[in-house]
Write an enzyme that holds these catalytic residues in place. Sequence first.
Site, mmCIF file in Angstrom:
data_model
loop_
_atom_site.group_PDB
_atom_site.id
_atom_site.type_symbol
_atom_site.label_atom_id
_atom_site.label_comp_id
_atom_site.label_asym_id
_atom_site.label_seq_id
_atom_site.Cartn_x
_atom_site.Cartn_y
_atom_site.Cartn_z
ATOM 1 N N VAL A 1 13.233 -26.743 8.676
ATOM 2 C CA VAL A 1 12.524 -27.792 7.919
ATOM 3 C C VAL A 1 12.901 -29.175 8.466
ATOM 4 O O VAL A 1 12.034 -30.040 8.681
ATOM 5 C CB VAL A 1 12.843 -27.694 6.407
ATOM 6 C CG1 VAL A 1 12.162 -28.820 5.639
ATOM 7 C CG2 VAL A 1 12.400 -26.344 5.858
ATOM 8 N N LYS B 1 11.311 -21.908 -9.012
ATOM 9 C CA LYS B 1 10.090 -22.710 -8.825
ATOM 10 C C LYS B 1 9.315 -22.881 -10.131
ATOM 11 O O LYS B 1 8.854 -23.978 -10.439
ATOM 12 C CB LYS B 1 9.218 -22.071 -7.735
ATOM 13 C CG LYS B 1 9.886 -22.136 -6.354
ATOM 14 C CD LYS B 1 9.160 -21.269 -5.351
ATOM 15 C CE LYS B 1 9.828 -21.339 -3.981
ATOM 16 N NZ LYS B 1 9.345 -20.300 -3.057
ATOM 17 N N ASP C 1 13.926 -16.626 -6.600
ATOM 18 C CA ASP C 1 13.330 -17.779 -5.917
ATOM 19 C C ASP C 1 12.118 -18.296 -6.709
ATOM 20 O O ASP C 1 11.970 -19.502 -6.937
ATOM 21 C CB ASP C 1 12.910 -17.338 -4.502
ATOM 22 C CG ASP C 1 12.192 -18.415 -3.730
ATOM 23 O OD1 ASP C 1 12.859 -19.238 -3.094
ATOM 24 O OD2 ASP C 1 10.932 -18.426 -3.760
HETATM 25 N N1 HSE Z 1 11.713 -17.699 0.598
HETATM 26 C C1 HSE Z 1 10.609 -18.405 0.035
HETATM 27 C C2 HSE Z 1 9.363 -17.549 0.093
HETATM 28 C C3 HSE Z 1 10.301 -19.707 0.720
HETATM 29 O O1 HSE Z 1 9.378 -16.444 0.618
HETATM 30 O O2 HSE Z 1 8.347 -18.001 -0.430
HETATM 31 C C4 HSE Z 1 11.272 -20.775 0.360
HETATM 32 O O3 HSE Z 1 11.256 -21.028 -1.012
#
Ligand code: HSE
Length: 431
Positions: free
Chosen positions: A21, A205, A201
């Site tokens: 990134v 979010k 993850d």
């Molecule tokens: N590992 C995450 C995904 C991307 O597979 O969407 C980073 O948040």
Amino acid sequence: MLSVDNNKKKIKVGLLGAGIVGTGVLKALSKHDIIEVKKVGVRDLNKKRNLPKEINGSTLTTNLDDIVNDPEIDIVVEVLGGIEPARELVTKAIKNKKHIVTANKDLIATYGAELFDLAREQNVQIQFEASVCGGIPIINTLKQTLSANTFTKIMGILNGTTNYILTEMLNKNESFEKCLKNAQALGYAESDPTNDISGKDAAYKIAILASIAFNQRIKINEVYTEGIEKITPVDIQLAEELGYRLKLIGLAAKDNDNRIDIRVHPAFIKKTNPLASVFGGNNGVLVRGDLVGELTLIGLGAGELPTASSVAGDINLLVAQISHSGKPHPQFICQHTDYAKIKPISESINCYFLRIKTEDKPGVVGQLGTIFGKNEVSINALTQRGISTDKTASITLLTHSVKEEKVQNAINEIKKTGSVKQIENVIRVLE
Ligand code: HSE
């Protein structure tokens, strides 16, 4: 593109991290002559990197404190990922009155409250567009463009790795384990994909999105989270036959009693839902606002340049504010401080898909019907497909909309009946 007005000084940026990134951010910033990248913090100076020519050796440093303490740096961009040392460095940078741009969802979802409080005290901003769904401009869209709306629902495919695996399982009719291995071999899944496949993850979010949409803080450990590990190709194919598609969904909705129903789990969604057409590594976010109605943003949720697009956009947003007045605009400073009341998953209302393995003998279906009826669970559809070689029957059920605890009670009772061999899967259906 922002370009220089000769009367204005360049805005100086310090970058923490020059991985995938970070490299993308440097490429994106090389187009902007009002921004100077003064220092780039890396772990290893000798690592081979494909950096733009403007970044010479003297810009790179392994002393990350030197970046957050540099009095000339206006904006610190954190693309290290993970909690430490990101949290410590960002905290120091805010105390030194630097604005922050971060792509770090773990940090914002877990320590956002303390960082936003500190930023408010120091009158600086934290921008974090890239922390949710990489290149999809969802955070600033909620905060600014849609700020006149009252939001009632956010629903998204927030993780590219799991969406890639589910797409492969659908297209190739192969097991979760096999599709995960292939995804790792092709670089679509990380060597340790735990956070992705467990739903963690996506939980980070949806917690970030819900806190913005509903103007309340969310404790990340209160987000009900279930991953895709137990999903089989049979579940995926049955979803298709019933008019649905199986996706890992992050959902946040506000109740009439002002509680937030927030969760991540595999779900059947209608094929007509725009998220049903989000395939492969793509992400999608559907938002419902009282003014705008429903809208869906779809795009790449990870990767060098999509993520850099969001990071560089945040830098531009800060530059646009501070290069004029020297101060951030108050609209962009996080103002909410109270915590949301979370609705427990047992009180959530869904339809349910159940796959139950039973003995093949008279009265089994009647027994199931009696137990569901007793627990006030109404059945919408029921099928039994032939008999397996082990003389068991696989019964598939779809319920009407019902409170989760009633289904759980029914399942607990069903498990005790001798004729039921196994509850093979239970998947929520979002209508
Ligand atoms: N590992 C995450 C995904 C991307 O597979 O969407 C980073 O948040």
